[in-house]
Design a protein around this motif. Structure first.
Motif, PDB file in Angstrom:
ATOM      1  N   ASN A 215       5.999  13.844   4.017  1.00  0.00           N
ATOM      2  CA  ASN A 215       6.821  13.023   3.512  1.00  0.00           C
ATOM      3  C   ASN A 215       6.327  11.814   2.871  1.00  0.00           C
ATOM      4  N   MET A 216       5.038  11.629   2.788  1.00  0.00           N
ATOM      5  CA  MET A 216       4.401  10.453   2.463  1.00  0.00           C
ATOM      6  C   MET A 216       3.775  10.524   0.995  1.00  0.00           C
ATOM      7  N   GLU A 217       3.675   9.616   0.245  1.00  0.00           N
ATOM      8  CA  GLU A 217       2.803   9.514  -1.001  1.00  0.00           C
ATOM      9  C   GLU A 217       1.497   9.979  -0.763  1.00  0.00           C
ATOM     10  N   ASP A 218       0.812  10.651  -1.722  1.00  0.00           N
ATOM     11  CA  ASP A 218      -0.470  11.171  -1.534  1.00  0.00           C
ATOM     12  C   ASP A 218      -1.274  10.503  -0.940  1.00  0.00           C
ATOM     13  N   PHE A 219      -1.733   9.321  -1.211  1.00  0.00           N
ATOM     14  CA  PHE A 219      -2.918   8.653  -0.589  1.00  0.00           C
ATOM     15  C   PHE A 219      -2.324   7.885   0.510  1.00  0.00           C
ATOM     16  N   GLN A 220      -1.038   7.497   0.659  1.00  0.00           N
ATOM     17  CA  GLN A 220      -0.872   7.210   2.127  1.00  0.00           C
ATOM     18  C   GLN A 220      -0.971   8.395   3.283  1.00  0.00           C
ATOM     19  N   LEU A 222      -3.186  10.635   2.812  1.00  0.00           N
ATOM     20  CA  LEU A 222      -4.571  10.885   2.928  1.00  0.00           C
ATOM     21  C   LEU A 222      -5.251   9.902   3.943  1.00  0.00           C
ATOM     22  N   ASN A 223      -4.542   8.620   4.036  1.00  0.00           N
ATOM     23  CA  ASN A 223      -4.973   7.750   4.755  1.00  0.00           C
ATOM     24  C   ASN A 223      -4.872   7.906   6.153  1.00  0.00           C
ATOM     25  N   TYR A 224      -3.337   8.386   6.349  1.00  0.00           N
ATOM     26  CA  TYR A 224      -2.932   8.844   7.571  1.00  0.00           C
ATOM     27  C   TYR A 224      -3.891   9.757   8.193  1.00  0.00           C
ATOM     28  N   SER A 225      -4.027  10.795   7.396  1.00  0.00           N
ATOM     29  CA  SER A 225      -4.774  12.069   7.672  1.00  0.00           C
ATOM     30  C   SER A 225      -6.027  11.937   8.240  1.00  0.00           C
ATOM     31  N   THR A 226      -6.873  11.036   7.299  1.00  0.00           N
ATOM     32  CA  THR A 226      -8.146  10.572   7.537  1.00  0.00           C
ATOM     33  C   THR A 226      -8.282   9.967   9.245  1.00  0.00           C
ATOM     34  N   GLU A 227      -7.345   9.097   9.591  1.00  0.00           N
ATOM     35  CA  GLU A 227      -7.135   8.602  11.032  1.00  0.00           C
ATOM     36  C   GLU A 227      -7.115   9.865  11.798  1.00  0.00           C
ATOM     37  N   VAL A 228      -6.176  10.765  11.522  1.00  0.00           N
ATOM     38  CA  VAL A 228      -5.929  11.908  12.448  1.00  0.00           C
ATOM     39  C   VAL A 228      -7.136  12.763  12.577  1.00  0.00           C
TER      40      VAL A 228
END
Length: 262
Positions: A215-220, A222-228
Motif C-alpha cells: 500500500n506504499m509508494e515505491d520508495f516509501q 523500499l525505505n520501510y523494507s530496508t529497515e525490516v
C-alpha cells in the motif's frame, strides 16, 4: 464447532467448511467459529500453514441471503463487520493461509480465496461475484478481488456476475495453480510443505512486510523494507539460517511454541 471441522498434521492445519446443505455459505455462526479458530491457531503457533477447504461441489457460496433478508440494516452491518474481522484475521495471523478450491467459490466465497495468501484450484473449480444478479452488488468481495486481478477483469466479473473458469482464474492471478481434481490434495500439501520448511518467525515477519509495503509508494516501500531486512538480519533464526548456509546443513529454527521450549 458446528459448521467447521479441524484436523492437524504436523505443521499443517486443515479447516473444512461444513455446511454443504447450504453450499458452505458464510453464515454468522460459521464466520464466528472460523475467526475464533484462526485466533487460537495464531496464539498456539503449532502450525505454519493453514489450508481452507470446502466440499466437492462448493468451496463456498458466500453470505447467506436468507440472513441478509431477515436482518435490519444495522444487523446486516454487524454481519459484514464479522466478515471483515475474519478477512483481517487471515491477513494478520503469522501462518500462511492456502485456499484449496475444488468446486465453486462465489461472492464472499470468492473473497475468501482472494484474501488468502495462496490458492490452488482443481480444473473443475469456478469463481464468480454474482451479487449484482440479485440486486446486491458484491462491494466487499470487490476489495480483495480487485487487488488480486486486473481492474478490467474485476469490473467484468462484478458487473456481469459471470462465472470464471479455473484456468482463467490462474491466468488472471486469483489462484496460484490449477491441477486435475484427483491431484488437488497432493499438490496443495506439496505447496504447504514447501512453506513448513521455513521458520514461522520469519514467515510471520515476511507476511507482515509483504502486505504493508503493497500500500506504499515505491520508495516509501523500499525505505520501510530496508529497515525490516536490517532488523531481520539479526533475528536468531536469520543468524542460524546464514550459519547453516555456510556450513552446508539444514537450519534448526527456534520457532516452536513456548511450552515446548521450556
Amino acid at each position: 464447532m458446528e459448521f467447521l471441522s479441524f484436523r492437524q498434521s504436523e505443521d499443517i492445519a486443515y479447516i473444512t467448511l461444513e455446511n454443504p446443505k447450504e453450499f458452505n455459505t458464510l453464515s454468522l455462526q460459521l464466520m464466528q467459529e472460523f475467526d475464533q479458530l484462526l485466533q487460537e491457531l495464531a496464539m498456539k503457533r503449532e502450525v505454519k500453514v493453514i489450508i481452507i477447504e470446502g466440499s466437492e461441489k462448493s468451496f463456498s457460496a458466500g453470505h447467506s441471503l436468507r440472513e441478509i433478508e431477515t436482518r435490519t440494516e444495522n444487523e446486516v452491518l454487524a454481519l459484514f463487520q464479522v466478515c471483515q474481522q475474519l478477512m483481517k484475521r487471515i491477513r494478520e495471523i503469522p501462518q500462511i493461509v492456502i485456499s484449496k478450491v475444488e468446486g465453486v467459490a462465489v461472492a464472499a466465497g470468492c473473497q475468501l480465496v482472494a484474501a488468502s495468501d495462496l490458492a490452488i484450484a482443481s480444473d473443475r473449480a469456478r469463481f464468480a461475484v454474482p451479487g449484482i444478479n440479485s440486486g446486491l452488488f458484491c462491494s466487499t468481495p470487490a476489495v480483495f478481488l480487485s487487488r488480486n486481478i486486473g481492474r478490467k477483469k474485476a469490473a467484468e466479473l462484478l458487473f456481469t456476475g459471470n462465472l470464471m473458469s479455473a484456468e482463467e482464474a490462474e491466468a488472471e492471478g486469483l489462484v496460484n495453480k490449477v491441477v486435475p481434481v484427483e491431484k488437488l490434495d497432493d499438490e496443495t500439501d506439496k505447496l504447504a510443505k514447501d512453506i513448513t520448511k521455513q521458520s514461522l518467525n520469519i514467515i510471520e515477519l515476511g507476511k507482515r512486510q509483504f502486505y504493508q509495503q503493497l500500500n506504499m509508494e515505491d520508495f516509501q516501500a523500499l525505505n520501510y523494507s530496508t529497515e525490516v531486512i536490517a532488523l531481520n538480519s539479526k533475528h536468531p533464526d536469520a543468524v542460524e539460517g546464514i550459519n547453516a548456509f555456510f556450513e552446508k546443513r539444514t537450519p534448526e529454527w527456534n520457532d516452536k511454541p513456548k511450552q515446548e521450549i521450556e
